[in-house]
Design a protein around this motif. Structure first.
Motif, PDB file in Angstrom:
ATOM      1  N   ASP A 204       0.855  -1.186   0.000  1.00  0.00           N
ATOM      2  CA  ASP A 204       0.000   0.000   0.000  1.00  0.00           C
ATOM      3  C   ASP A 204       0.895   1.241   0.000  1.00  0.00           C
ATOM      4  O   ASP A 204       1.018   1.939   1.003  1.00  0.00           O
ATOM      5  N   PHE A 205       1.530   1.494  -1.146  1.00  0.00           N
ATOM      6  CA  PHE A 205       2.444   2.627  -1.256  1.00  0.00           C
ATOM      7  C   PHE A 205       1.703   3.844  -1.797  1.00  0.00           C
ATOM      8  O   PHE A 205       0.767   3.719  -2.596  1.00  0.00           O
ATOM      9  N   ALA A 207       1.390   7.643  -3.809  1.00  0.00           N
ATOM     10  CA  ALA A 207       1.663   7.998  -5.206  1.00  0.00           C
ATOM     11  C   ALA A 207       3.132   8.354  -5.424  1.00  0.00           C
ATOM     12  O   ALA A 207       3.720   7.999  -6.457  1.00  0.00           O
ATOM     13  N   ARG A 210       5.192   5.220  -5.678  1.00  0.00           N
ATOM     14  CA  ARG A 210       4.960   4.531  -6.953  1.00  0.00           C
ATOM     15  C   ARG A 210       5.671   5.244  -8.106  1.00  0.00           C
ATOM     16  O   ARG A 210       6.205   4.590  -9.012  1.00  0.00           O
ATOM     17  N   ARG A 211       5.662   6.562  -8.073  1.00  0.00           N
ATOM     18  CA  ARG A 211       6.361   7.304  -9.129  1.00  0.00           C
ATOM     19  C   ARG A 211       7.866   7.047  -9.072  1.00  0.00           C
ATOM     20  O   ARG A 211       8.514   6.880 -10.109  1.00  0.00           O
ATOM     21  N   LEU A 213       9.272   4.387  -7.890  1.00  0.00           N
ATOM     22  CA  LEU A 213       9.432   3.008  -8.346  1.00  0.00           C
ATOM     23  C   LEU A 213       9.445   2.940  -9.873  1.00  0.00           C
ATOM     24  O   LEU A 213      10.311   2.285 -10.478  1.00  0.00           O
ATOM     25  N   LEU A 214       8.499   3.621 -10.507  1.00  0.00           N
ATOM     26  CA  LEU A 214       8.442   3.632 -11.972  1.00  0.00           C
ATOM     27  C   LEU A 214       9.698   4.263 -12.565  1.00  0.00           C
ATOM     28  O   LEU A 214      10.243   3.770 -13.565  1.00  0.00           O
ATOM     29  N   GLU A 438       5.948  -3.746  -6.822  1.00  0.00           N
ATOM     30  CA  GLU A 438       5.443  -3.252  -5.536  1.00  0.00           C
ATOM     31  C   GLU A 438       5.591  -4.314  -4.454  1.00  0.00           C
ATOM     32  O   GLU A 438       5.918  -4.002  -3.306  1.00  0.00           O
TER      33      GLU A 438
END
Length: 469
Positions: A204-205, A207, A210-211, A213-214, A438
């Protein structure tokens, strides 16, 4: 009335003598055998027991030993001072199923990892595990809507069997499989259970995470594509298929900084080293390209190939700057392990870091080398000794499912996993699907937090694949 029918006659006493009080234990055992299988007793005893009155006029009696055992269990479970439950409220069948549900929960903790979806290519077929079926525990689909106590399962104290099964499958059989029930310390096992079961092993990360990570995934993939197109045929030990290693290491460094780490010493073999140098330690792509083109004229040049080179840099984290040092490594895949541990021990002593909070060792392995090279076991064996301990190492296995000379696991090792050797030091092992980045970060967070909490080795088995050489 004849003499034989006289209750006090010798013949009547003879016929009833087996029922004398001194034979009570024998009769009870004989009756138990009859209740379980009438064919186990002699015909005349079977006829006698058949003639006894039915319970409540219709029901068949049940073995008394089962009833006594159940009452003993109820007495143990009843809290002091609790009121006695009325007899009509006790359901023996439900209580027996309750025990079986708790056994099912424990079975998932022990063996759920064998049903986890770990292989990104789907080539490895999971075996059938009877212990993870309802039938093995005397349960069925008819019980799915019944409510049971969940015991030590993190979450509501009571749930339906269907809800319990859903929790167990999502926690232990999705894109992460965790081996930890071999650990002998109960506190450590409970800690891991809480971290997994409280979240249902679901990342449950936010935003921003997640950015980032991308961004790291894109950087890892972009570098590999460029090198493959620009320097055709040159050895580079591509990370393609295992690009999740880059966000894994990035998250590890950032999380370690939050824990107060000041230095991280890394050791690794060839696979993915160039990508780690650029996208984790911030070596400039220009320097790397010059090495490919033979135009690196640095005075510090050692003459070794580029995928053996070490490097060091400082990385900013939320907890302050962290110094990263990647050790030089020769062709022997795992010989750098004790070198890194020795470097970390020296740095800890220099900083008076007795608890290993400031200096962290990280070792990156290949799957075949981790299972096949003896120096791995030797280093693990010294991990908790007074003279050599570094208060726990984070091991990362780039498990691309192929050894240098093997194309099938049947020829690679004799163990279920390449990481089984780590069980010798009670290290938890987190197997994770490399195509679920994730979940990779989720496993990384648990692994690092475990190391910083318990000062012990921990293993992340990054199950991926190899696209190029």
């Amino acid at each position: 009335m004849s003499q034989d029918d006289n209750p006090k006659s010798m013949q009547a006493l003879w016929r009833s003598s087996p029922l004398a009080g001194a034979n009570a234990a024998y009769l009870e055992a004989l009756y138990e055998r009859y209740l379980r299988d009438p064919g186990l007793v002699a015909a005349h005893w079977r006829d006698y027991f058949d003639s006894l009155p039915r319970v409540n006029g219709t029901e068949t009696d049940v073995p008394h030993s089962d009833i006594r055992r159940e009452f003993r269990n109820l007495a143990r479970r009843r809290p002091p001072g609790a009121a006695e439950r009325p007899a009509e409220a006790i359901s023996l069948d439900h209580e027996l199923k309750q025990v079986r549900v708790l056994q099912l929960i424990n079975a998932y903790r022990f063996r759920g990892h064998q049903l986890a979806e770990l292989d990104p290519l789907g080539l490895t077929k999971n075996p059938e595990i009877p212990e993870l079926t309802l039938a093995h525990h005397g349960l069925s689909e008819a019980d799915l809507n019944l409510r049971f106590q969940t015991g030590s399962l993190t979450g509501p104290g009571e749930a339906t069997l269907a809800e319990i099964l859903d929790t167990l499958e999502r926690t232990y059989c999705h894109h992460i499989g965790v081996e930890y029930m071999h650990i002998t310390n109960t506190e450590e096992k409970r800690w891991i259970q809480q971290r997994l079961e409280s979240t249902r092993a679901t990342p449950d990360f936010d935003a921003d995470a997640r950015r980032r990570l991308l961004y790291k995934l894109s950087a890892a993939e972009g570098l590999e594509h460029y090198l493959h197109a620009k320097y055709v045929g040159q050895k580079r030990f591509s990370l393609e298929g295992g690009e999740s290693l880059i966000p894994l290491l990035d998250h590890l460094v950032q999380r370690a900084g939050e824990h107060g780490a000041k230095e991280i010493v890394l050791g690794m073999a060839h696979r993915g080293r160039l990508n780690v140098l650029v996208n984790v330690l911030s070596k400039t792509p220009r320097e790397l390209f010059q090495e490919f083109e033979g135009r690196n004229h640095s005075r510090e040049r050692t003459g070794d190939v580029k995928y053996h080179q070490g490097f060091s840099s400082d990385v900013q984290t939320a907890g302050g700057p962290v110094h990263l040092a990647l050790a030089f490594n020769p062709s022997h895949l795992e010989i750098v392990n004790p070198v890194v541990e020795g470097s970390v021990r020296a740095r800890q002593e220099r900083r008076n870091d007795r608890h290993g909070q400031q200096v962290l060792p990280v070792l990156i392995h290949g799957d075949a080398a981790f299972a096949g090279q003896g120096v791995v076991m030797e280093t693990l064996n010294m991990s908790q000794t007074r003279g050599f301990s570094t208060k726990g190492t984070v091991h990362i296995v780039i498990n691309n499912q192929i050894g240098f000379t093997t194309s099938t696991l049947k020829d690679a090792r004799s163990t279920l996993y390449c990481t089984d050797v780590a069980k010798m030091v009670n290290a938890p092992i987190l197997h994770v699907n490399g195509d679920d980045p994730e979940m990779v970060l989720f496993a990384t967070r648990i692994a690092l937090d475990y190391r910083m909490t318990f000062k012990k080795d921990v293993v992340i088995d990054l199950v991926c694949y190899r696209r190029h050489g």
